[in-house]
Design an enzyme around this catalytic site. Structure first.
Site, PDB file in Angstrom:
ATOM      1  N   GLY A  37     -15.578  13.839   6.733  1.00 41.08           N
ATOM      2  CA  GLY A  37     -14.650  13.444   8.030  1.00 41.08           C
ATOM      3  C   GLY A  37     -14.821  12.284   8.668  1.00 41.08           C
ATOM      4  O   GLY A  37     -15.520  11.951   9.600  1.00 41.08           O
ATOM      5  N   SER A  73     -12.530   8.838   8.158  1.00 37.93           N
ATOM      6  CA  SER A  73     -11.366   7.826   8.341  1.00 37.93           C
ATOM      7  C   SER A  73     -10.640   8.492   9.517  1.00 37.93           C
ATOM      8  O   SER A  73     -10.505   9.892   9.424  1.00 37.93           O
ATOM      9  CB  SER A  73     -10.780   7.633   7.286  1.00 37.93           C
ATOM     10  OG  SER A  73     -11.324   7.262   6.135  1.00 37.93           O
ATOM     11  N   SER A 125      -9.768  14.144   1.992  1.00 38.68           N
ATOM     12  CA  SER A 125      -9.555  14.804   0.719  1.00 38.68           C
ATOM     13  C   SER A 125     -10.025  16.178   0.728  1.00 38.68           C
ATOM     14  O   SER A 125     -11.130  16.627   1.164  1.00 38.68           O
ATOM     15  CB  SER A 125     -10.171  14.283  -0.342  1.00 38.68           C
ATOM     16  OG  SER A 125      -9.927  12.817  -0.317  1.00 38.68           O
ATOM     17  N   GLU A 143     -22.212   7.931  -1.736  1.00 39.48           N
ATOM     18  CA  GLU A 143     -20.859   8.007  -2.166  1.00 39.48           C
ATOM     19  C   GLU A 143     -20.171   7.236  -3.390  1.00 39.48           C
ATOM     20  O   GLU A 143     -19.556   7.322  -3.906  1.00 39.48           O
ATOM     21  CB  GLU A 143     -19.976   7.966  -1.008  1.00 39.48           C
ATOM     22  CG  GLU A 143     -18.263   8.322  -1.212  1.00 39.48           C
ATOM     23  CD  GLU A 143     -17.539   8.281   0.285  1.00 39.48           C
ATOM     24  OE1 GLU A 143     -18.015   8.422   1.208  1.00 39.48           O
ATOM     25  OE2 GLU A 143     -16.226   8.319  -0.025  1.00 39.48           O
ATOM     26  N   GLU A 178     -11.575  -5.464  -0.708  1.00 37.69           N
ATOM     27  CA  GLU A 178     -11.739  -6.649  -0.167  1.00 37.69           C
ATOM     28  C   GLU A 178     -13.033  -6.251   0.848  1.00 37.69           C
ATOM     29  O   GLU A 178     -13.861  -7.202   0.942  1.00 37.69           O
ATOM     30  CB  GLU A 178     -10.620  -6.873   0.816  1.00 37.69           C
ATOM     31  CG  GLU A 178      -9.239  -7.143   0.268  1.00 37.69           C
ATOM     32  CD  GLU A 178      -8.548  -5.909  -0.468  1.00 37.69           C
ATOM     33  OE1 GLU A 178      -8.785  -4.804  -0.173  1.00 37.69           O
ATOM     34  OE2 GLU A 178      -7.701  -6.339  -1.319  1.00 37.69           O
TER      35      GLU A 178
HETATM   36  C1  FAD Z   1      -7.844   8.748  -2.771  1.00 38.25           C
HETATM   37  C2  FAD Z   1      -8.550   8.498  -1.235  1.00 38.25           C
HETATM   38  C3  FAD Z   1      -9.259   9.608  -0.757  1.00 38.25           C
HETATM   39  C4  FAD Z   1      -9.886   9.458   0.301  1.00 38.25           C
HETATM   40  N1  FAD Z   1     -10.694  10.445   0.878  1.00 38.25           N
HETATM   41  C5  FAD Z   1     -11.056  10.266   2.011  1.00 38.25           C
HETATM   42  C6  FAD Z   1     -11.923  11.325   2.691  1.00 38.25           C
HETATM   43  O1  FAD Z   1     -11.760  12.380   2.041  1.00 38.25           O
HETATM   44  N2  FAD Z   1     -12.341  11.076   3.900  1.00 38.25           N
HETATM   45  C7  FAD Z   1     -12.138   9.889   4.585  1.00 38.25           C
HETATM   46  O2  FAD Z   1     -12.662  10.001   5.816  1.00 38.25           O
HETATM   47  N3  FAD Z   1     -11.339   9.148   4.237  1.00 38.25           N
HETATM   48  C8  FAD Z   1     -10.880   8.948   3.098  1.00 38.25           C
HETATM   49  N4  FAD Z   1     -10.010   8.215   2.499  1.00 38.25           N
HETATM   50  C9  FAD Z   1      -9.463   6.935   3.466  1.00 38.25           C
HETATM   51  C10 FAD Z   1     -10.511   5.729   2.864  1.00 38.25           C
HETATM   52  O3  FAD Z   1     -11.819   5.681   3.168  1.00 38.25           O
HETATM   53  C11 FAD Z   1      -9.779   4.751   3.900  1.00 38.25           C
HETATM   54  O4  FAD Z   1      -8.265   4.738   3.418  1.00 38.25           O
HETATM   55  C12 FAD Z   1     -10.145   3.216   3.708  1.00 38.25           C
HETATM   56  O5  FAD Z   1     -11.666   3.104   3.861  1.00 38.25           O
HETATM   57  C13 FAD Z   1      -9.450   2.058   4.162  1.00 38.25           C
HETATM   58  O6  FAD Z   1      -8.895   2.461   5.564  1.00 38.25           O
HETATM   59  P1  FAD Z   1      -7.512   2.115   5.853  1.00 38.25           P
HETATM   60  O7  FAD Z   1      -6.571   2.977   4.999  1.00 38.25           O
HETATM   61  O8  FAD Z   1      -7.531   2.627   7.295  1.00 38.25           O
HETATM   62  O9  FAD Z   1      -7.094   0.470   5.671  1.00 38.25           O
HETATM   63  P2  FAD Z   1      -7.543  -0.616   6.508  1.00 38.25           P
HETATM   64  O10 FAD Z   1      -8.822  -0.395   7.000  1.00 38.25           O
HETATM   65  O11 FAD Z   1      -6.353  -0.420   7.638  1.00 38.25           O
HETATM   66  O12 FAD Z   1      -7.066  -1.798   5.557  1.00 38.25           O
HETATM   67  C14 FAD Z   1      -5.705  -2.134   5.320  1.00 38.25           C
HETATM   68  C15 FAD Z   1      -5.893  -3.441   4.478  1.00 38.25           C
HETATM   69  O13 FAD Z   1      -6.645  -4.437   5.086  1.00 38.25           O
HETATM   70  C16 FAD Z   1      -7.815  -5.054   4.340  1.00 38.25           C
HETATM   71  N5  FAD Z   1      -9.006  -5.249   5.237  1.00 38.25           N
HETATM   72  C17 FAD Z   1      -9.014  -4.425   6.397  1.00 38.25           C
HETATM   73  N6  FAD Z   1     -10.181  -4.918   6.924  1.00 38.25           N
HETATM   74  C18 FAD Z   1     -10.645  -6.072   6.287  1.00 38.25           C
HETATM   75  C19 FAD Z   1     -11.572  -6.961   6.349  1.00 38.25           C
HETATM   76  N7  FAD Z   1     -12.645  -6.935   7.413  1.00 38.25           N
HETATM   77  N8  FAD Z   1     -11.749  -7.983   5.538  1.00 38.25           N
HETATM   78  C20 FAD Z   1     -10.823  -8.001   4.579  1.00 38.25           C
HETATM   79  N9  FAD Z   1      -9.634  -7.168   4.234  1.00 38.25           N
HETATM   80  C21 FAD Z   1      -9.869  -6.100   5.306  1.00 38.25           C
HETATM   81  C22 FAD Z   1      -8.143  -3.600   3.580  1.00 38.25           C
HETATM   82  O14 FAD Z   1      -9.061  -4.117   2.343  1.00 38.25           O
HETATM   83  C23 FAD Z   1      -6.805  -3.266   3.123  1.00 38.25           C
HETATM   84  O15 FAD Z   1      -6.307  -3.776   1.896  1.00 38.25           O
HETATM   85  C24 FAD Z   1      -9.666   8.339   1.293  1.00 38.25           C
HETATM   86  C25 FAD Z   1      -8.656   7.271   0.833  1.00 38.25           C
HETATM   87  C26 FAD Z   1      -8.084   7.383  -0.503  1.00 38.25           C
HETATM   88  C27 FAD Z   1      -7.226   6.360  -0.966  1.00 38.25           C
END
Ligand code: FAD
Length: 359
Positions: free
Chosen positions: A115, A117, A149, A232, A346
């Protein structure tokens, strides 16, 4: 180690068919399979015997997991508990928490999800808005986690939340173990690109979390979560998602050699070997109580690149009309998620670069 590897391999060869998971490209969630693996002492094998483990080495645990993943076994039910929550409790938990949770994880009876994101907090995790306030006997938790997930199949979520306000948002965060059957918890499904119920949004509405379910130190959640992320990110699950596909195509190519294939297979195996060697080092370092966060970030970033390269590289080698094409198509749809889950490419590359430049 050779003997253990042989035992796991023959167990999988003889028993895997009994468990209706999804072999080949993803590792399914199968509680009965996890209980069977737990019965054999193969979950948390490196934990102390008094806590449900076998007291075996980190290498033993690595061998078991590697064989399971390579065979496409449905390990997801026990994966999070074994990979990161057990180690988190061994490092930061109380004796009571270790006695309460670890034996149940090791026997395949308690399943966990992550828990972290939220809608406005992914890469920028410290922007999270889920909050917990102290009350008599514990905390009241409110907010929502996103992309959680398998929360619909898990028993507990380890929730990172805010317990106090500070100018630095990384201060004042705390980790709580939340029983997902508690009053006030709602788990809402999110289907992934292949139409499968994989993720969830998990809502917490004034959920009472007992004092005994605070993990580690109140306000130290950021440091603890980074430690959890090292567990992880640095394991063989970061590059073996599609290994069965590679193994099968290699088998086919042995029977019907294709000169185009040698270089591709050689490149993939070279990358895989480097990842494997680094991952073994991460496993040993974690077991010794060190925090190889840089190495784990390299495994995660490079493992995701490997997984994506594997799919693109195998596509032209796939024999026409082969039913594996459907699996390859599904794996391809999942491909982009490898460099998002557990930290985006990234963000991980920036983290690696920062560490190198500051060294
Ligand atoms: C298959 C899968 C399973 C998952 N399971 C879990 C789970 O069980 N529990 C959980 O808590 N989360 C989970 N997640 C969430 C995952 O951890 C987040 O999607 C991830 O950390 C990215 O966050 P965001 O989706 O908010 O994207 P954002 O953080 O909004 O990023 C969007 C884009 O901007 C880029 N970006 C953002 N900040 C920067 C920076 N400082 N410099 C350069 N580029 C940047 C990113 O690289 C990305 O390309 C899961 C995701 C997936 C795809």
């Amino acid at each position: 180690m050779v003997e253990l590897r042989g035992q796991v391999r023959s167990f999988l060869a003889e028993e895997l068919d009994r468990f209706p998971g999804r072999p080949d490209i993803i590792n399914g969630f199968d509680a009965a399979f996890s209980r069977e693996v737990g019965r054999r002492g193969w979950i948390g094998a490196s934990w102390p015997e008094t806590l449900g483990g076998r007291g075996w080495s980190a290498e033993s645990r690595f061998v078991i997991l590697e064989e399971m993943l390579a065979a496409g076994a449905p390990v997801l039910a026990h994966m999070v508990g074994e990979r990161q929550f057990g180690p988190l409790l061994l490092r930061y938990g109380t004796d009571e928490q270790r006695r309460r949770f670890l034996p149940r994880i090791a026997s395949g009876e308690a399943f966990f999800c992550i828990g972290m994101s939220e809608a406005a907090a992914g890469s920028d995790l410290s922007a999270l808005e889920t909050r917990a306030s102290p009350v008599t006997g514990g905390y009241r938790l409110s907010g929502a986690k996103l992309w959680t997930s398998l929360a619909h199949l898990a028993d507990y979520a380890v929730v990172l939340c805010r317990t106090s306000e500070h100018a630095n948002p990384r201060e004042g965060l705390t980790q709580l173990v939340v029983n997902l059957r508690s009053s006030g918890v709602v788990v809402a499904p999110i289907h992934n690109i292949v139409g499968e119920h994989e993720f969830n949004q998990v809502f917490f509405d004034d959920v009472l979390v007992p004092e005994g379910d605070v993990v580690g130190t109140v306000g130290e959640g950021w440091r603890q979560a980074l430690s959890e992320l090292t567990s992880e990110r640095g394991g063989p699950d970061r590059y073996l998602s599609n290994f069965p596909l590679l193994a099968r195509i290699t088998e086919q190519l042995r029977l019907d050699p294709d000169p185009r294939a040698s270089e591709t297979i050689g490149r993939l195996v070279a990358h895989l070997s480097a990842l494997r060697s680094l991952t073994e080092d991460v496993a040993v370092a974690l077991a010794a109580g060190r925090e190889p966060s840089l190495e784990a970030a390299i495994v995660k970033a490079s493992g995701a690149a490997f997984e994506q390269d594997l799919l693109e590289s195998l596509r032209p080698l796939m024999p026409p009309g082969e039913d594996r094409r459907a699996l390859l198509a599904e794996a391809t749809l999942r491909g982009p998620s490898y460099s998002i889950r557990g930290g985006t490419r990234e963000v991980l590359l920036s983290l690696i670069g920062d560490r190198v430049l500051r060294a």
